[in-house]
Design a protein around this motif. Structure first.
Motif, PDB file in Angstrom:
ATOM      1  N   GLU B 193     -33.323  -8.324  -5.588  1.00  0.00           N
ATOM      2  CA  GLU B 193     -33.161  -9.692  -5.080  1.00  0.00           C
ATOM      3  C   GLU B 193     -31.698 -10.056  -4.857  1.00  0.00           C
ATOM      4  N   CYS B 194     -30.775  -9.370  -5.536  1.00  0.00           N
ATOM      5  CA  CYS B 194     -29.354  -9.726  -5.443  1.00  0.00           C
ATOM      6  C   CYS B 194     -28.892  -9.629  -3.994  1.00  0.00           C
ATOM      7  N   THR B 195     -28.202 -10.672  -3.516  1.00  0.00           N
ATOM      8  CA  THR B 195     -27.767 -10.700  -2.122  1.00  0.00           C
ATOM      9  C   THR B 195     -26.304 -10.301  -1.969  1.00  0.00           C
ATOM     10  N   ALA B 196     -25.721  -9.773  -3.029  1.00  0.00           N
ATOM     11  CA  ALA B 196     -24.344  -9.270  -2.986  1.00  0.00           C
ATOM     12  C   ALA B 196     -23.341 -10.348  -2.572  1.00  0.00           C
ATOM     13  N   CYS B 197     -23.588 -11.610  -2.952  1.00  0.00           N
ATOM     14  CA  CYS B 197     -22.687 -12.690  -2.550  1.00  0.00           C
ATOM     15  C   CYS B 197     -21.406 -12.667  -3.382  1.00  0.00           C
ATOM     16  N   LYS B 198     -21.443 -11.955  -4.499  1.00  0.00           N
ATOM     17  CA  LYS B 198     -20.273 -11.691  -5.337  1.00  0.00           C
ATOM     18  C   LYS B 198     -19.775 -12.902  -6.131  1.00  0.00           C
ATOM     19  N   TYR B 199     -20.561 -13.980  -6.167  1.00  0.00           N
ATOM     20  CA  TYR B 199     -20.123 -15.155  -6.926  1.00  0.00           C
ATOM     21  C   TYR B 199     -20.018 -14.797  -8.410  1.00  0.00           C
ATOM     22  N   CYS B 200     -20.952 -13.971  -8.905  1.00  0.00           N
ATOM     23  CA  CYS B 200     -20.937 -13.575 -10.321  1.00  0.00           C
ATOM     24  C   CYS B 200     -19.645 -12.850 -10.663  1.00  0.00           C
ATOM     25  N   GLY B 445     -29.095  -6.621   1.609  1.00  0.00           N
ATOM     26  CA  GLY B 445     -30.451  -6.180   1.947  1.00  0.00           C
ATOM     27  C   GLY B 445     -31.432  -7.344   2.009  1.00  0.00           C
ATOM     28  N   GLY B 446     -30.979  -8.540   1.585  1.00  0.00           N
ATOM     29  CA  GLY B 446     -31.858  -9.720   1.551  1.00  0.00           C
ATOM     30  C   GLY B 446     -32.503 -10.036   2.892  1.00  0.00           C
TER      31      GLY B 446
END
Lengths: 266, 510
Positions: B193-200, B445-446
């Motif tokens: 599910e991770c959209t690789a937005c990199k906020y984390c 991949g979202g």
């Protein structure tokens, strides 16, 4: 369990039909240079079925293909997916093999490979959709066959196959050795990472000729033709669009239903 | 009032009295380099009695995380600034003021990591220790969980337990002393599910490479247990293998979008600039409009440019982010070889994903090229007067910072400059702009995943955009277009709200 999977390399089914060209003299599709060649989709399902069984109880998976030298790539893709061995049947006398000759040649090769428990094929080829090679092989080898499998389960030296039928599933039990043709319901095939595909390119895939497997010349080539293509053409797709309207959305719905009924579509 | 007097707002909440928290403003003297923790102590010294939690005071224990101006941070690490708004971490029960109940976090942690397990009897290998050591620095502060946009959607649209747990599973997977099935668990916990937005990763006070851990885990799943990879992601990568594009379209039709536009090919003679079109802009009807608008602008600005045509391959971002690193190298290799063959000096990319990949991933494969995103190029062309914007677009517009342009590469001003240069256009800021940008849901991949019922990331963001009163959501990424246009339809905003690429707005204003 010793499993043999028969696969066919075909023209990529994603290529739009409009790009196809036919040689009318011999009624054949001309394979153009930029056409991708792929492992027929149902055959990939057959590979998946074989690997599922191998995952559960171990064994050996051998991939067998009858085709041109380009089919090395198809076999190696299956090796990358997890097959242990691959064999290519290639001989000038195999060219233009029809369904009967293909089934016969594959069955001869299987006899040479040695003892096996299970043969898996796709339920039908992605290009011609004939779906007769699998049952043909079983007939030549005189072993039990189940078609269009949604699942295969091994039980005390036998297999239980759930077959896809129009009103549900048929459950049949087969003694081994047997042949099963596999449907997409088995699950989508695993993805071989490119690293594995590259590594598989180094895998030696032996080629077997007509002489190696001992075929009867009367069973292949023109002498054995049982089917004939009368005409082959690229179908022209036409779409006509008509908007069905009405004073209210409900009326539009009624008008649409009337049109569909008149066109015998519902 | 001295120069060092600052005001901050703090959320106050006492469960015995208050129904909900309220913001109270405090004034204090700021010492040089004062952290938020120091400020809270100073405020309490005035008798405010704010409840907050802290421990080590050296950003090691992770107990002092709160929301500062809408972003999760440690109060012992972050310097206090005038006007800061301090709130408890979101979506957790509040015990009092800034203290939240993190039992939920710890329970999950125990469930995944500390449950009784079999040991292998082996000693930890040096190789594995190296893989683990950054994950070990995770102090379970929960900041990544507060940052991850997926965890703040409502309804069961995503099945993701969150970045922190993925880090722990990565650690577990690398540990040869334990018998585990971390890969299966990570799939169960929603790793795809991770959209690789990199906020984390950007919020992490310890700079744990969270996203890289997630991608590493995905890589292992892809390699060893690909039946655990969503079918659509398998198809995505199969398409990339077969056709060098994500959509399963023919290579020979890659430049069909340019038919009749007289777009020069880079191989027909050297050009100053290579236009890297990208998959969506090449094949999707909707996104072809973006490429066509940008070509119109480049031509009007008399820029000497060319395209690779059918020889362009996907830049490789979807393969990379779904863990297919070998395929990424293959695709990057195709493009790098072509860039070198045609002596490319400068590249402009339409997609921020391609921009990021060419800019920061290709150099690792011996492919160093100057690359800009198309909004940066527009900004430059407008500033040097090569584009004249003469038509008035009387509209209120808000802007979505694409993760791969903003958070990944810090490009925040160029797109805003372009929008502000359009006569008549009023730019209003959306909630959570710039560093806080909220992913559309299309990355990592979202774009290729099936969605379930419940609130989607795109719907949430479009809701924020509509709330600004704007009529247009301007974007600079084709994934944003796809996700937000879907959301506009599903939320029923079609009649009053639209999504447009900045290139389309500029072309309209010329």
């Amino acid at each position: 369990m010793n499993i043999i999977v028969c696969i066919k390399q075909i023209i990529d089914t994603a290529i739009p039909v409009r790009l196809y060209k036919i040689d009318p003299a011999i009624n054949r599709v001309i394979v153009q240079k930029d056409f991708n060649l792929i492992v027929s989709d149902y055959d990939r399902n057959a590979m998946e079925a074989a690997l599922q069984i191998k995952d559960k109880q171990g064994g050996k998976v051998t991939v067998l293909s009858l085709g041109a030298k380009s089919a090395f790539d198809a076999i190696r893709e299956c090796v990358a997916m997890g097959a242990d061995e691959g064999i290519l049947l290639n001989d000038p006398t195999f060219d233009d093999a029809n369904i009967f000759a293909t089934a016969y040649t594959l069955s001869q090769a299987i006899k040479k490979i040695g003892p096996f428990d299970l043969i898996l094929c796709g339920r039908q080829e992605g290009d011609w959709d004939a779906g007769q090679v699998g049952t043909g092989i079983a007939a030549f080898l005189d072993i039990p066959v189940a078609t269009a499998a949604a699942s295969i389960e091994c039980k005390d030296g036998k297999i239980e196959v759930q077959r896809v039928v129009s009103d549900g599933r048929d459950i049949v039990e087969l003694s081994l050795p047997a042949l099963v043709t596999v449907s997409n319901e088995i699950g989508s095939p695993r993805y071989p990472v490119l690293k594995r595909v590259m590594a598989a390119k180094k895998k030696e895939v032996p080629v077997r000729t007509a002489q190696d497997i001992g075929v009867d010349p009367n069973m292949i080539g023109p002498a054995a033709v049982r089917t004939k293509i009368v005409n082959l053409s690229v179908s022209v797709q036409e779409a006509k669009c008509e908007y069905v309207t009405g004073e209210t959305p409900e009326q539009a719905g009624v008008n649409l239903a009337v049109k569909l009924k008149a066109g015998k579509l519902i | 009032m001295s120069n060092n007097t600052i005001k901050v707002k703090v959320s106050r909440y006492n469960p015995e009295i208050d129904k909900e928290g309220k913001l109270v403003e405090y004034t204090l003297e700021k010492e040089p380099g004062m952290r938020i923790l120091g400020a809270l102590k100073a405020i309490n010294a005035q008798g405010a009695n704010i409840a907050y939690r802290y421990g080590c005071e050296e950003w090691e224990c992770g107990s002092c995380a709160i929301h500062v101006n809408g972003m999760p941070m440690l109060v012992c690490k972050t310097e206090i600034q005038d006007g800061m708004v301090l709130k408890p971490l979101p979506d957790l029960p509040v015990n009092r003021d800034l203290i939240v109940d993190r039992t939920k976090y710890f329970k999950k942690q125990d469930e995944l990591y500390q449950k009784p397990e079999k040991l292998t009897g082996q000693e930890l290998t040096f190789e594995n220790q190296e893989k683990m050591w950054k994950s070990i620095t995770c102090m379970e502060c929960g900041i990544c969980l507060a940052a991850c946009p997926i965890l703040h959607t409502t309804g069961k649209s995503y099945d993701y337990s969150g970045p922190e747990y993925m880090v722990q599973l990565h650690r577990l997977d690398s540990d040869n002393r334990r018998q585990k099935n971390a890969l299966q668990t990570s799939v169960k916990e929603g790793i795809w599910e991770c959209t690789a937005c990199k906020y984390c990763e950007e919020s992490c006070p310890q700079r744990v490479p969270i996203l890289q851990d997630i991608i590493d885990l995905r890589g292992k799943i892809m390699e060893d247990q690909s039946t655990l990879v969503p079918e659509t992601i398998r198809t995505l990568n199969t398409n990339l293998v077969r056709y060098s594009n994500a959509y399963g379209k023919q290579k020979s039709e890659r430049s069909a979008w340019a038919d009749g536009l007289d777009v020069p090919l880079i191989k027909d003679g050297e050009k100053e600039l290579l236009l890297f079109v990208g998959d969506a802009e090449a094949y999707n009807k909707r996104d072809q409009a973006t490429a066509q608008a940008f070509v119109k602008i480049l031509k009007q600005a008399k820029v000497s440019f060319g395209i690779l045509g059918d020889e362009e391959a996907n830049a490789g971002d979807p393969a990379l982010k779904t863990g297919e690193s070998g395929l990424f190298e293959e695709l990057a290799g195709i493009n790098i070889a072509n860039f070198k063959k045609f002596n490319v000096k400068k590249i402009v990319a339409l997609s921020p994903h391609d921009y990021q990949t060419i800019k920061n991933e290709y150099p690792k494969l011996d492919g160093k090229f100057e690359v800009v995103h198309y909004t940066q190029m527009l900004d430059e062309l407008i500033q040097c007067g090569k584009i004249k914007l003469s038509k008035k677009l009387n509209m209120k517009v808000t802007y979505q910072d694409p993760c791969f342009l903003g958070r990944y590469n810090g490009v925040y001003d160029a797109p805003r400059n372009v929008l502000k240069a359009i006569p008549g256009l009023t730019l209003v800021e959306i909630a959570n702009p710039k560093e806080q940008t909220q992913c559309c849901g299309g990355g990592g991949g979202g774009n290729w995943l099936d969605v379930r019922a419940g609130e989607r990331l795109g719907e949430r963001r479009v809701g924020q955009a509509v709330a600004t009163g704007a009529a247009i959501l301007a974007v600079g990424c084709s994934f944003c277009v796809a996700m937000f246009e879907d959301a506009v339809k599903t939320k029923g905003y079609e009649e009053k709200f639209a999504v447009k690429q900045i290139a389309e707005l500029v072309a309209e204003a010329m």
